[in-house]
Design a protein around this motif. Sequence first.
Motif, PDB file in Angstrom:
ATOM      1  N   GLY A  11       1.215  -1.465   0.265  1.00  8.47           N
ATOM      2  CA  GLY A  11      -0.409  -0.269   0.152  1.00  8.47           C
ATOM      3  C   GLY A  11       0.910   1.203  -0.190  1.00  8.47           C
ATOM      4  O   GLY A  11       0.787   2.443  -0.728  1.00  8.47           O
ATOM      5  N   ALA A  15       0.082   3.977  -3.346  1.00  9.48           N
ATOM      6  CA  ALA A  15      -0.148   5.238  -2.868  1.00  9.48           C
ATOM      7  C   ALA A  15       1.308   6.118  -3.106  1.00  9.48           C
ATOM      8  O   ALA A  15       1.415   7.237  -3.809  1.00  9.48           O
ATOM      9  N   LEU A  18       1.960   7.000  -6.512  1.00  6.62           N
ATOM     10  CA  LEU A  18       0.873   7.760  -7.557  1.00  6.62           C
ATOM     11  C   LEU A  18       1.661   9.357  -7.076  1.00  6.62           C
ATOM     12  O   LEU A  18       1.121  10.159  -7.434  1.00  6.62           O
ATOM     13  N   SER A  19       2.136   9.654  -5.362  1.00  5.01           N
ATOM     14  CA  SER A  19       2.443  10.286  -5.381  1.00  5.01           C
ATOM     15  C   SER A  19       3.579  11.097  -5.904  1.00  5.01           C
ATOM     16  O   SER A  19       3.111  12.621  -6.073  1.00  5.01           O
ATOM     17  N   ILE A  25      -1.599  13.331  -3.492  1.00  5.63           N
ATOM     18  CA  ILE A  25      -1.605  12.841  -2.234  1.00  5.63           C
ATOM     19  C   ILE A  25      -0.090  13.072  -1.805  1.00  5.63           C
ATOM     20  O   ILE A  25       1.138  12.291  -2.380  1.00  5.63           O
ATOM     21  N   TYR A  29      -2.392  10.784   2.695  1.00  2.00           N
ATOM     22  CA  TYR A  29      -3.287   9.606   1.823  1.00  2.00           C
ATOM     23  C   TYR A  29      -2.584   9.014   1.376  1.00  2.00           C
ATOM     24  O   TYR A  29      -3.640   7.676   1.178  1.00  2.00           O
ATOM     25  N   VAL A  30      -0.576   8.674   1.585  1.00  2.00           N
ATOM     26  CA  VAL A  30      -0.195   7.682   1.447  1.00  2.00           C
ATOM     27  C   VAL A  30      -0.535   6.412   2.896  1.00  2.00           C
ATOM     28  O   VAL A  30      -0.908   5.437   2.880  1.00  2.00           O
ATOM     29  N   ALA A  33      -4.065   4.927   2.341  1.00  2.00           N
ATOM     30  CA  ALA A  33      -3.991   3.899   1.031  1.00  2.00           C
ATOM     31  C   ALA A  33      -3.123   2.693   2.340  1.00  2.00           C
ATOM     32  O   ALA A  33      -3.528   1.455   1.713  1.00  2.00           O
ATOM     33  N   GLN A  91     -10.929  11.424  -2.296  1.00  2.00           N
ATOM     34  CA  GLN A  91     -10.061  10.337  -2.317  1.00  2.00           C
ATOM     35  C   GLN A  91      -9.493  10.182  -1.638  1.00  2.00           C
ATOM     36  O   GLN A  91      -8.543   8.917  -1.673  1.00  2.00           O
ATOM     37  N   LEU A  95      -8.217   5.638  -2.124  1.00  2.00           N
ATOM     38  CA  LEU A  95      -7.298   5.071  -1.519  1.00  2.00           C
ATOM     39  C   LEU A  95      -7.383   4.126  -0.598  1.00  2.00           C
ATOM     40  O   LEU A  95      -6.219   3.679  -0.546  1.00  2.00           O
ATOM     41  N   LEU A  98      -7.803   1.222  -3.103  1.00  2.00           N
ATOM     42  CA  LEU A  98      -6.165   0.963  -3.850  1.00  2.00           C
ATOM     43  C   LEU A  98      -5.958   0.153  -2.933  1.00  2.00           C
ATOM     44  O   LEU A  98      -5.466  -1.214  -3.442  1.00  2.00           O
ATOM     45  N   GLY A  99      -6.050   0.434  -1.646  1.00  2.00           N
ATOM     46  CA  GLY A  99      -5.066  -0.873  -0.678  1.00  2.00           C
ATOM     47  C   GLY A  99      -6.181  -2.436  -0.596  1.00  2.00           C
ATOM     48  O   GLY A  99      -5.278  -2.944  -0.504  1.00  2.00           O
TER      49      GLY A  99
END
Length: 162
Positions: A11, A15, A18-19, A25, A29-30, A33, A91, A95, A98-99
């Motif tokens: 995860g 993330a 993506l950042s 991000i 936000y990381v 995720a 968002q 995320l 995504l995780g």
Amino acid sequence: MPDILTHVLVGYCLATLLSLRDDRITPPYVTVAMLGTLLPDLTKIELLVPSMVVEQAIGLPFSWFAIHTPFGSLLAASVGALLVAPHHRRQVLALLLLGAFSHHALDAMLLNVTGSSYPLLWPLSTYHIPSPGLYLSSDRWPALLTGSLAAVMWTVKRAQNE
């Protein structure tokens, strides 16, 4: 435990990757995720509150298994997104998903006796997709591999910020 660490590190890697492309991000936000990777394992609540206890309390058939499916993860992520301010919800939901879906992808590759994964398409289908059987959840090498990738991602992100 290597299984949980592997999920969280994947995860982080996804993330952080993506950042590098999207400035929206940020580190919090990381972390979202990374938390999303743990959503499917909320099913472990059964260790504290067995399904039978819930079943008796509500008077209907019940199983915690549903949480460890993509549909259950979608529900859990939706509830999680509702816990933040409205302008962050989209968002956070993305995320968390995504995780969670990275968790399902990794679990679908686990080695097990039957040679197939758990029913990923539940409740639409109870079909168990074939598993490539790449590793056991107790193997340490996936955690070492993802830990190394996470260290590389951390270094790249730090160099980008300088």
